[in-house]
Every structure is written in C-alpha cells, then in structure tokens.
Write an enzyme that holds these catalytic residues in place. Structure first.
Site, mmCIF file in Angstrom:
data_model
loop_
_atom_site.group_PDB
_atom_site.id
_atom_site.type_symbol
_atom_site.label_atom_id
_atom_site.label_comp_id
_atom_site.label_asym_id
_atom_site.label_seq_id
_atom_site.Cartn_x
_atom_site.Cartn_y
_atom_site.Cartn_z
ATOM 1 N N LYS A 112 17.241 -4.592 38.374
ATOM 2 C CA LYS A 112 17.536 -4.351 39.788
ATOM 3 C C LYS A 112 18.398 -5.459 40.376
ATOM 4 O O LYS A 112 19.271 -5.192 41.188
ATOM 5 C CB LYS A 112 16.241 -4.189 40.589
ATOM 6 C CG LYS A 112 15.538 -2.869 40.281
ATOM 7 C CD LYS A 112 14.469 -2.502 41.283
ATOM 8 C CE LYS A 112 13.927 -1.111 40.920
ATOM 9 N NZ LYS A 112 12.846 -0.664 41.776
ATOM 10 N N LYS A 195 16.659 7.111 32.644
ATOM 11 C CA LYS A 195 15.498 7.550 33.428
ATOM 12 C C LYS A 195 15.972 8.261 34.693
ATOM 13 O O LYS A 195 16.933 7.824 35.320
ATOM 14 C CB LYS A 195 14.710 6.290 33.820
ATOM 15 C CG LYS A 195 13.454 6.529 34.604
ATOM 16 C CD LYS A 195 12.849 5.212 35.086
ATOM 17 C CE LYS A 195 13.452 4.772 36.411
ATOM 18 N NZ LYS A 195 12.591 3.879 37.206
ATOM 19 N N LYS A 198 16.121 7.328 41.651
ATOM 20 C CA LYS A 198 16.813 7.556 42.921
ATOM 21 C C LYS A 198 18.161 6.861 42.945
ATOM 22 O O LYS A 198 19.046 7.248 43.684
ATOM 23 C CB LYS A 198 15.947 7.117 44.096
ATOM 24 C CG LYS A 198 15.618 5.643 44.139
ATOM 25 C CD LYS A 198 14.837 5.331 45.400
ATOM 26 C CE LYS A 198 14.552 3.863 45.573
ATOM 27 N NZ LYS A 198 13.651 3.264 44.611
HETATM 28 N N1 AQP Z 1 11.920 9.115 35.695
HETATM 29 C C1 AQP Z 1 10.622 8.860 35.820
HETATM 30 N N2 AQP Z 1 9.745 9.359 34.942
HETATM 31 C C2 AQP Z 1 8.413 9.126 35.051
HETATM 32 N N3 AQP Z 1 7.883 8.396 36.049
HETATM 33 C C3 AQP Z 1 8.714 7.869 36.970
HETATM 34 N N4 AQP Z 1 8.511 7.105 38.060
HETATM 35 C C4 AQP Z 1 9.702 6.851 38.646
HETATM 36 N N5 AQP Z 1 10.694 7.431 37.955
HETATM 37 C C5 AQP Z 1 10.118 8.072 36.904
HETATM 38 C C6 AQP Z 1 7.193 6.680 38.535
HETATM 39 O O1 AQP Z 1 7.027 7.089 39.880
HETATM 40 C C7 AQP Z 1 6.129 6.185 40.522
HETATM 41 C C8 AQP Z 1 6.657 5.794 41.867
HETATM 42 O O2 AQP Z 1 7.817 5.072 41.666
HETATM 43 P P1 AQP Z 1 8.399 4.016 42.658
HETATM 44 O O3 AQP Z 1 7.656 3.984 43.915
HETATM 45 O O4 AQP Z 1 8.615 2.767 41.893
HETATM 46 O O5 AQP Z 1 9.693 4.746 42.946
HETATM 47 P P2 AQP Z 1 11.068 4.252 42.718
HETATM 48 O O6 AQP Z 1 11.131 2.869 42.146
HETATM 49 O O7 AQP Z 1 11.641 4.533 44.013
HETATM 50 O O8 AQP Z 1 11.545 5.255 41.652
HETATM 51 P P3 AQP Z 1 12.891 5.099 40.936
HETATM 52 O O9 AQP Z 1 13.662 6.298 41.146
HETATM 53 O O10 AQP Z 1 12.518 4.698 39.547
HETATM 54 O O11 AQP Z 1 13.597 3.931 41.704
HETATM 55 P P4 AQP Z 1 14.680 2.917 41.169
HETATM 56 O O12 AQP Z 1 15.941 3.685 41.106
HETATM 57 O O13 AQP Z 1 14.679 1.871 42.244
HETATM 58 O O14 AQP Z 1 14.201 2.420 39.850
HETATM 59 C C9 AQP Z 1 5.941 4.998 39.593
HETATM 60 O O15 AQP Z 1 4.682 5.077 38.979
HETATM 61 C C10 AQP Z 1 7.043 5.176 38.579
HETATM 62 O O16 AQP Z 1 6.685 4.661 37.315
#
Ligand code: AQP
Length: 332
Positions: A112, A195, A198
C-alpha cells in the site's frame, strides 16, 4: 461459545464480491456457532485520506450492508470501531511491545505504501496491523474470519498475544485465522492473477454489490477466460474459469465438481450467462435490503448503539486487566 471477531473498512462505499465471499459470508455463518463481534473499522479507514462527510456516510452504509448480508443483531454484536475507545487505547500498549523490524515486514504496508508513494504513506498506515491486533485481543477472540490477505496480520496478533502473556502473565486468548481455502482469495475478473480489490487497475474486474445489476451481469459476461473451451477447475492453467467456478459454486451452494459435470460439452458463454443470472438474483435483494436500513436511520443507529454498549463491556474488562498487568496506577 468460542468468540469470533472481524472488521470491514467503510472506505469504498459498496462492498465488493471479494469482501463478501472471502469474509462477510463467514461472519454470517459464525453467528450460529460463536459469540461473534463484527465492526465497521473507521479508525482503520483514516490511515489513508478520507473526506469527513463521505466517511460518515460510508460508515452507515457499511453497517447497512452487513445487516443486509445477514448479520442479525440478536445473534451477534455489530458496532462501529470508534464508538469503543478501548481499541485505540489497547493499540498503544501493543505498539510498545512490537519491534520496528517486525512491523516493517508486513507485506500489506509495503504494497500500500508503494502504491501511495513512500513520502505520502502515514505512520497510521504503518501501525495499522497493530491496531488490528488490539481489535482482536480486546474481545479474547478465538476465530478471526478474514480473507487470505489478512493472514499475516492474524499471525502478528498471535505473536504479540503470546509475547504479552509470557512477559506479563496470561491475559489474552491466542486467536486463529478463519480462512476458507476455496474463497480466501477471489480474483479480479479482468486479471485473474490479481486479488479482486477496490483499488483494481480497471473497474471492469471488480464487482461492487451495490452497482446496477445489469452492469454487474455485463462484467461477468466480459470476464477474462482462458484459452481452450473446457470448463474445468484448474487454477494453474485456467485461472479465469476457475475463479468463475469458485464464485458460482459459493453463491449457489453447488460443488465445483457438480458444475464441471453440468457444463461438460458446453462453452464458457453458457457458464457466464448462468453465473450472471445467479449474480443478479443475489445482488437485487441485497441492494434493496441495504436501502431499507439506510432509509431508517433511527433503527440503524439504535442497533449500533446497542452493539457499542455490548462491545464496550467486554473491551473495557480486557483493557483494565491489560493496564493492570503493565503496571499503570489505577485512577482513583
Ligand atoms: N479478493 C478478496 N478475496 C477474499 N477476501 C477478500 N477480502 C478483501 N478482498 C478479498 C477480505 O474482505 C475483508 C474486508 O476487507 P477490508 O476491510 O480490508 O477491505 P479492503 O481492504 O477495502 O478490501 P480491498 O479491496 O482488499 O482493499 P485494498 O484495495 O485497499 O487492498 C477482509 O477480511 C479481507 O481479507
């Protein structure tokens, strides 16, 4: 009953399919077997810049989506992280037993901060996993339902719980990650090596649950598939099709083997059309339930107030014990 704890960020507005299949679906299931605590982690959200009005709206929206997904306030405790000040208080103590090198090894911070540019990454983003440690330990959680990307943070939680316990005496339950192998990592529809996230490189690979169902169906139909025509689960050579099979099988409670049978001799188009239909069937009521909770802010706020009160009762006890173990003089 064993305890479960997890949190989800309010940053993106809509939950995406990875959040739902990888984590939220397990939150719903664990309500039946665990004393479960789930929260919207607004303290985590501000590790990257947020617009205050949007953050407030998205926090309500995240709570509404958790309820729409099936969390039942009579069967679990649902609250907003900042409503329970013990999270920040315990995080400070945990910061003080974490090595700088240990924190520096967290791969999510590396990814990040690289994306943001090293100069713009905050100290909050760096210590975010330690706040997560506090989130989990406050509730003496046994199980932490998360996606695969969070495994390292749960491992850190285990290390710090053991360290604290051996230094100051038994205080914290050592938790275990609850990660389902099949859905621990849902992949981007346009780039099945990445993965679903968002911050995806193209919005076409990301299914937001609150998007127009028609747009969602279209994204499924234009998902990247693989060379060949056979519908077979093989993440090595057929990552695109395998991801679609995982999504379809989980959404419809069918095994992958049953789907492979069903699509023998049929092309990718048939699978995509059926999955698009299943997806529309899933998101349509999800969207309307979310809307109902948002349209009734009094009910939503009272659920959250009750949740915070229940959460605080547990969190305050753990924090008081921790402060005592560390040697803080109690306030008279
Ligand atoms: N692709 C995924 N597959 C399985 N689990 C996932 N999670 C996120 N992406 C996947 C799980 O969702 C939960 C909440 O995640 P968060 O609050 O950390 O959400 P986030 O960081 O906004 O999700 P992103 O899209 O993964 O964000 P970025 O782009 O910032 O990295 C967690 O339990 C996570 O593991």
């Amino acid at each position: 009953r064993p305890r479960a704890l997890s949190g989800i960020q309010p940053t993106a507005g809509s939950f995406h399919l990875g959040n739902y299949l990888g984590a939220v679906r397990q939150y719903v299931a664990l309500q039946e077997t665990h004393d479960a605590f789930y929260m919207v982690v607004d303290l985590h959200a501000i590790t990257v810049p947020q617009d205050p009005a949007e953050l407030r709206a998205n926090t309500r929206l995240a709570a509404a989506q958790l309820l729409a997904a099936g969390l039942d306030p009579r069967r679990c405790t649902l609250f907003i992280q900042s409503h329970v000040p013990e999270h920040a208080q315990l995080a400070w103590v945990m910061n003080c037993i974490t090595g700088f090198g240990e924190a520096s090894r967290m791969t999510q911070f590396k990814d990040k901060s690289a994306k943001q540019g090293a100069d713009r990454a905050t100290v909050g983003l760096f210590t975010y996993p330690i706040l997560q440690v506090a989130d989990i330990l406050l509730y003496q959680a046994n199980a932490v339902p998360v996606g695969e990307d969070q495994r390292q943070h749960v491992e850190l939680t285990r290390d710090l719980a053991e360290r604290f316990n051996s230094r100051f005496g038994q205080t914290f339950t050592v938790p275990a990650p609850y990660i389902l192998k099949e859905v621990g990592k849902i992949y981007d529809l346009q780039d099945p090596a990445a993965k679903m996230s968002k911050s995806a490189s193209t919005p076409k690979g990301l299914i937001n649950l609150l998007d127009e169902p028609k747009a969602t169906a279209k994204k499924i139909k234009s998902a990247v598939t693989d060379t060949g025509t056979e519908i077979r689960f093989d993440p090595e050579t057929k990552p695109g099709v395998s991801n679609l099979l995982t999504i379809y099988s989980t959404l419809t409670d069918t095994t992958v083997a049953q789907l492979e049978d069903k699509y023998t001799g049929k092309g990718y188009g048939a699978l995509k059309t059926d999955l698009a239909d299943a997806m529309v069937e899933f998101v349509t009521p999800f969207r309307s339930r979310t809307r109902e909770y948002l349209d009734d802010p009094e009910t939503l706020d009272s659920i959250l107030a009750e949740g915070a009160e229940k959460a605080r009762a547990v969190a305050a006890e753990t924090l008081a014990q921790t402060y005592d173990r560390v040697g803080f003089l109690p306030a008279k």
